[in-house]
Design a protein around this motif. Sequence first.
Motif, short mmCIF file in Angstrom:
data_model
loop_
_atom_site.label_atom_id
_atom_site.label_comp_id
_atom_site.label_asym_id
_atom_site.label_seq_id
_atom_site.Cartn_x
_atom_site.Cartn_y
_atom_site.Cartn_z
N LYS A 20 10.35 3.93 -0.16
CA LYS A 20 10.13 3.78 -1.60
C LYS A 20 11.08 2.78 -2.24
O LYS A 20 10.91 2.41 -3.38
N ILE A 41 0.87 -1.17 0.00
CA ILE A 41 0.00 0.00 0.00
C ILE A 41 0.91 1.23 0.00
O ILE A 41 1.39 1.68 1.04
N GLY A 42 1.17 1.73 -1.19
CA GLY A 42 2.14 2.82 -1.38
C GLY A 42 1.81 4.11 -0.66
O GLY A 42 2.69 4.76 -0.10
N GLU A 43 0.53 4.48 -0.64
CA GLU A 43 0.16 5.75 -0.02
C GLU A 43 0.29 5.73 1.50
O GLU A 43 0.33 6.78 2.13
N GLN A 44 0.39 4.56 2.10
CA GLN A 44 0.59 4.47 3.56
C GLN A 44 2.02 4.10 3.92
O GLN A 44 2.35 4.04 5.10
N SER A 45 2.86 3.86 2.93
CA SER A 45 4.25 3.47 3.18
C SER A 45 5.16 4.68 2.97
O SER A 45 4.95 5.47 2.05
N THR A 46 6.18 4.80 3.82
CA THR A 46 7.12 5.90 3.68
C THR A 46 8.41 5.47 2.98
O THR A 46 9.17 6.31 2.55
#
Length: 115
Positions: free
Chosen positions: A75, A68-73
């Motif tokens: 990259k 879940i990219g939008e909740q992960s810091t």
Amino acid sequence: MKKLLLLTIAFLSYYQAESQILTGTLVDSGRKLLTTGDKFTLSNTIEGTVVVELAVNREGIVTGTKIIGEQSTIKSTPSRMKAENAAKKLTFTAGTRYAPFEHVRVKYTYSKAAN
């Protein structure tokens, strides 16, 4: 008094063990994490978090994962894959009363490795 103390200790140990399990239909249905020793903390050269959504079957086995990219810091692809691979090893309560597939989100925290 002893019962209250035991209940409090049990609640606190459960709370800490499940603290990185965020949300999902798996949590709503009351299923528990069975994998022991998983602290949801990984070492890395950077600090941050990776949130992984899991698909879990009735046997309690993880059958699919998605970052879940939008909740992960974080990259970094290798760091994300490390969290995803760790999530694939988790097991949960099995039972025929559960839906064929349920979802849950878990958070892995990366901390800098101690030298």
